[in-house]
Design an enzyme around this catalytic site. Structure first.
Site, PDB file in Angstrom:
ATOM      1  N   ARG A  18       0.825  -1.207   0.000  1.00 37.92           N
ATOM      2  CA  ARG A  18       0.000   0.000   0.000  1.00 37.92           C
ATOM      3  C   ARG A  18       0.860   1.258   0.000  1.00 37.92           C
ATOM      4  O   ARG A  18       0.421   2.322  -0.436  1.00 37.92           O
ATOM      5  CB  ARG A  18      -0.934  -0.008   1.215  1.00 37.92           C
ATOM      6  CG  ARG A  18      -1.992   1.061   1.173  1.00 37.92           C
ATOM      7  CD  ARG A  18      -3.097   0.804   2.156  1.00 37.92           C
ATOM      8  NE  ARG A  18      -2.589   0.516   3.487  1.00 37.92           N
ATOM      9  CZ  ARG A  18      -3.327   0.034   4.479  1.00 37.92           C
ATOM     10  NH1 ARG A  18      -4.597  -0.235   4.264  1.00 37.92           N
ATOM     11  NH2 ARG A  18      -2.811  -0.182   5.659  1.00 37.92           N
ATOM     12  N   VAL A  30     -10.155   1.193  -3.524  1.00 42.62           N
ATOM     13  CA  VAL A  30      -9.431  -0.068  -3.348  1.00 42.62           C
ATOM     14  C   VAL A  30      -8.372   0.034  -2.254  1.00 42.62           C
ATOM     15  O   VAL A  30      -7.987   1.122  -1.830  1.00 42.62           O
ATOM     16  CB  VAL A  30      -8.781  -0.524  -4.677  1.00 42.62           C
ATOM     17  CG1 VAL A  30      -9.845  -0.728  -5.744  1.00 42.62           C
ATOM     18  CG2 VAL A  30      -7.743   0.492  -5.158  1.00 42.62           C
ATOM     19  N   GLU A  31      -7.893  -1.122  -1.812  1.00 42.68           N
ATOM     20  CA  GLU A  31      -6.856  -1.255  -0.775  1.00 42.68           C
ATOM     21  C   GLU A  31      -7.221  -0.488   0.495  1.00 42.68           C
ATOM     22  O   GLU A  31      -6.391   0.187   1.104  1.00 42.68           O
ATOM     23  CB  GLU A  31      -5.486  -0.805  -1.308  1.00 42.68           C
ATOM     24  CG  GLU A  31      -4.929  -1.759  -2.350  1.00 42.68           C
ATOM     25  CD  GLU A  31      -3.450  -1.538  -2.620  1.00 42.68           C
ATOM     26  OE1 GLU A  31      -2.784  -0.870  -1.803  1.00 42.68           O
ATOM     27  OE2 GLU A  31      -2.957  -2.043  -3.641  1.00 42.68           O
ATOM     28  N   GLY A  32      -8.462  -0.604   0.904  1.00 37.46           N
ATOM     29  CA  GLY A  32      -8.941   0.091   2.098  1.00 37.46           C
ATOM     30  C   GLY A  32      -9.642   1.374   1.708  1.00 37.46           C
ATOM     31  O   GLY A  32      -8.989   2.353   1.353  1.00 37.46           O
TER      32      GLY A  32
END
Length: 827
Positions: free
Chosen positions: A379, A501-503
């Site tokens: 991330r 995306v990704e949290g």
């Protein structure tokens, strides 16, 4: 008044000792000396001296008698602490232990050690990495036809897939011993930035195999057999990976996944072996439609005790080959016209042997720890780098377009409304670039930057949205009309994907940044929790007492520092930097102390309820975020050799950060539920009110000027963007034309003056230019310059149009409405 002098002396010494953090014993002695000395010096009454000394003795003596303090003060507080402190769940505990703390911990200290920041080595690409960027990545970018990818194919063309595999783009993080490129995180970031400046679809395709997924997990946890088999195949593209985590009933709450696997025996490659029978339903899985190997997160159960006594082993990770019986790769999702490969993955009673568990049977149940330990690394790179690449492209495109697009006889970049947008584009891109470089450098130093990666993911993508919005506004209709000539539309459509995306960003800001930062970055909170959990009482009490009173002194010091730096508007105190940036470091000193004070007070007063006060938590996270971003910018400025030409960009972005910090702290205090505490905090944090302001119009004008003309600062800001003036790259060609556009401006003013005076003949532009040359208004060279610039800029102010049949989906073509026509540009 003379009688108050001893008391005032005591308060002054307390303030000085607290400000400089000189310790309890020093405070006790210094305060006593100050009371006596000041009282005797001015002739105060003996009672005016004795009473402050008595109060000092009542407070200081018990605190300095350690055994007494432990028994009478720390022991009762420890009992209360253990009752009110919320117990961390195992998943929360794992998440907290997964990351490391870097310089962000200093920002929570109230008194950052700037020498630590400056001691960090300057991030730099190796010769091999720079060569890859200059050759293979340039070669890839020269092949990108974004209209073909997004509109005609909804995929990368086959030859591009082969190019990516042949040049090991999917193996950047895989060491050379396994056939990968073995690149640094900085090189990984640089590659993604350059690709993202051309195509979000291609950058996503390259980013995912190098982010959280099979390769990353195998590198850290795989068995030797797994590494030797899969990593070479992932590096050269024989295997295309995806990782299936999110499902319909578990997204950000990954620990609640309902997908499960039952330990049992089954058939695998002709043998009866011990394994897991899996049932799962996943969606939003990038690369799933083309994946040959699926990484899967599931909850593992052993009801028959085949592996031991535990029935619920917990979250586990496995690798499933595409041809495994029962595995279903679903149809494609279509994410906002940015057609990177993405889709669902399902399975019912899919059997795999225990050897397919990542790390083997020994890592069963360790999946959550594996995920959170690796997530911060991926991330920190993928999305911040993509956002930075898009911002760099927006700088190059919008700055050039604003200089060549004319309205009312002026370049639109001269209008103040457009200047505002250009300033935001330049300032946010400068900040995002520094932020993404800082997080990549942290990874290269061996850190697992859990908090900085959340900061980078949230703010880089949010600022990418703002930059893209401003770029669209400046381009107007040029950005709205899709077609081969539109270099902004797909980026604007795809911005929400990065946000999600990704949290998801809402959860990242509300729960993660401060939620993890308050415990991980705070110098004492985690130590207190650990001390309170020590089994042996005497050891527990000694440890808790030691940390508790350090924490108390820390809080008093931050209150003093907040007050002093607030009253002086951060114009005092030691600070590094040059004559230009020293004031910036002092401001960060002030807001570091304010954050530490307000955060400590919030945790003390609200306790476990703070976990559910998400708006307060989010605002405190904003302060920590902007402290980190501003520090990253100052470090970047130092690393670049303190370039004077970068100062407007640094100043604009810095003032934006500081103003946002002020407003976030004000938001916490205004909404703090215990009002008397809020009044005290306001007096300490804003003793003279809110005095920070957003970047000025004058500063914004200087930033806009940087974007609209070739210069060193602009070149640094567009570094790692693809700006080669190739046929597929209108931004590169605009950038190359910009010097001619600027050179033509004084000539054009002379021409327009003659035209307005009626001196020239002709109705069309070419005839008017010829008349200007005939009448001596323009030289031959000047006429040719204006003609050449007008012809070249026409491409960039033109938009595309289509035959109606071309806009129908492929399945509807040929059902009337004419035949496809050749695409053409119209002004």
């Amino acid at each position: 008044m003379i009688q108050l002098v001893p008391l005032l002396a005591a308060l002054a010494v307390t303030l000085v000792v607290a400000y400089h953090r000189l310790g309890l014993r020093v405070w006790s002695i210094a305060t006593a000396v100050a009371i006596l000395g000041a009282g005797l010096a001015v002739g105060s009454h003996w009672l005016a001296i004795a009473l402050p000394l008595l109060v000092l003795a009542v407070v200081a003596v018990p605190l300095n008698l350690v055994d007494f303090r432990r028994a009478k003060i720390s022991a009762p507080l420890l009992a209360i602490y253990r009752k009110i402190t919320p117990q961390l769940s195992p998943t929360e505990q794992i998440a907290l232990e997964a990351g490391t703390v870097g310089f962000e911990g200093q920002l929570f200290s109230g008194k950052p050690a700037w020498k630590e920041l400056h001691a960090q080595p300057r991030p730099q690409l190796s010769i091999e990495e720079q060569a890859f960027l200059d050759n293979e990545v340039e070669g890839l970018c020269s092949r990108i036809d974004e209209w073909q990818i997004t509109h005609e194919l909804a995929d990368l063309p086959p030859e591009m897939w082969e190019y990516l595999k042949a040049n090991r783009f999917f193996g950047m993080i895989i060491p050379k011993q396994y056939g990968g490129l073995g690149f640094s995180a900085l090189a990984h970031s640089a590659v993604l930035q350059k690709i993202a400046s051309m195509s979000a679809t291609v950058s996503s395709t390259v980013a995912v195999p190098n982010s959280l997924g099979p390769a990353e997990l195998l590198l850290h946890y795989g068995t030797d057999d797994q590494k030797n088999h899969y990593l070479p195949r992932l590096a050269d593209g024989r295997e295309i990976p995806c990782f299936a985590l999110t499902g319909p009933y578990a997204g950000s709450d990954a620990t609640s996944i309902p997908d499960f696997g039952i330990v049992c025996k089954g058939e695998w490659q002709g043998a009866n072996v011990l394994g897991v029978r899996l049932t799962f339903d996943k969606r939003y899985i990038t690369l799933a439609p083309v994946a040959t190997i699926v990484g899967l997160a599931f909850r593992m159960y052993d009801p028959d005790g085949l592996l031991g006594d535990d029935k619920d082993l917990g979250i586990t990770l496995a690798l499933i080959p595409r041809d495994t019986d029962g595995l279903e790769i679903g149809r494609r999702h279509f994410p906002l016209n940015v057609p990177f490969q993405n889709g669902p993955v399902r399975g019912k009673d899919v059997f795999v042997p225990l050897s397919q568990l990542i790390g083997g049977p020994e890592m069963a149940g360790q999946g959550w720890r594996m995920l959170v330990e690796c997530l911060s690394v991926g991330r920190a790179i993928s999305l911040p780098s993509s956002a930075t690449g898009g911002g760099r492209a927006a700088v190059a495109a919008t700055g050039a377009y604003a200089r060549m697009r004319k309205q009312f006889g002026l370049a639109i970049g001269r209008f103040e409304g457009v200047e505002e947008a250009l300033a935001r584009i330049g300032g946010y891109t400068y900040a995002t670039a520094a932020l993404s470089r800082a997080t990549a450098a942290a990874v290269d130093r061996g850190e697992r930057p859990a908090v900085p990666s959340a900061i980078a993911k949230y703010h880089a993508t949010e600022w990418a949205r703002e930059v893209c919005k401003d770029a669209m506004d400046v381009h107007g209709g040029k950005g709205v009309i899709l077609g081969p000539g539109n270099y902004l539309g797909r980026a604007w459509q795809g911005v929400p994907i990065m946000i999600t995306v990704e949290g998801a960003n809402i959860m990242t800001r509300s729960l993660m940044i401060f939620g993890q930062g308050a415990i991980r970055c705070h110098p004492y909170v985690l130590e207190e929790m650990q001390a309170a959990a020590i089994p042996d009482y005497s050891t527990r009490l000694r440890a808790f007492d030691r940390v508790l009173f350090k924490h108390v002194g820390f809080g008093i010091s931050n209150a003093a520092r907040s007050l002093v730096l607030g009253v002086t508007h951060a114009k005092i105190g030691g600070a590094p930097g040059d004559a230009y940036t020293r004031r910036f470091y002092r401001k960060l000193n002030r807001y570091s102390a304010a954050l530490a004070l307000v955060a400590d007070t919030s945790m003390l007063v609200l306790g476990g309820k703070l976990k559910f006060k998400e708006k307060i938590s989010a605002r405190l996270g904003d302060v920590l975020s902007h402290l980190y971003i501003a520090s990253s910018m100052l470090k970047h400025y130092e690393d670049e050799g303190r370039p004077v030409s970068d100062q407007p960009l640094l100043a604009w972005a810095f003032h934006e950060c500081v103003w946002r910090m002020q407003m976030a702290l004000d938001g916490v205090i205004r909404n703090f539920p215990v009002r008397p505490v809020a009044w005290l905090l306001r007096a300490l944090v804003f003793p003279l009110g809110r005095r920070e302001v957003p970047p000025s119009d004058r500063l914004g004008r200087r930033v806009a000027a940087i974007l609209t003309a070739p210069n060193e600062a602009r070149s640094r800001l567009t570094d790692w963007a693809y700006l080669s003036p190739t046929a597929n790259n209108p931004i590169g060609r605009m950038n190359a034309l910009l010097p001619d556009v600027i050179a033509a401006e004084p000539v054009e003013r002379k021409f327009l003056k003659a035209l307005k005076s009626g001196e020239l003949e002709g109705l069309d532009y070419d005839a008017q230019l010829a008349s200007a040359e005939d009448k001596g208004v323009l030289s031959k060279g000047e006429r040719e310059l204006l003609a050449r610039v007008r012809a070249a800029t026409f491409e960039f102010i033109s938009v595309d149009d289509f035959d109606p049949a071309e806009l129908r989906s492929a399945g509807k073509r040929g059902q009337g409405g004419g035949t496809p026509a050749t695409l053409r540009n119209v002004a």
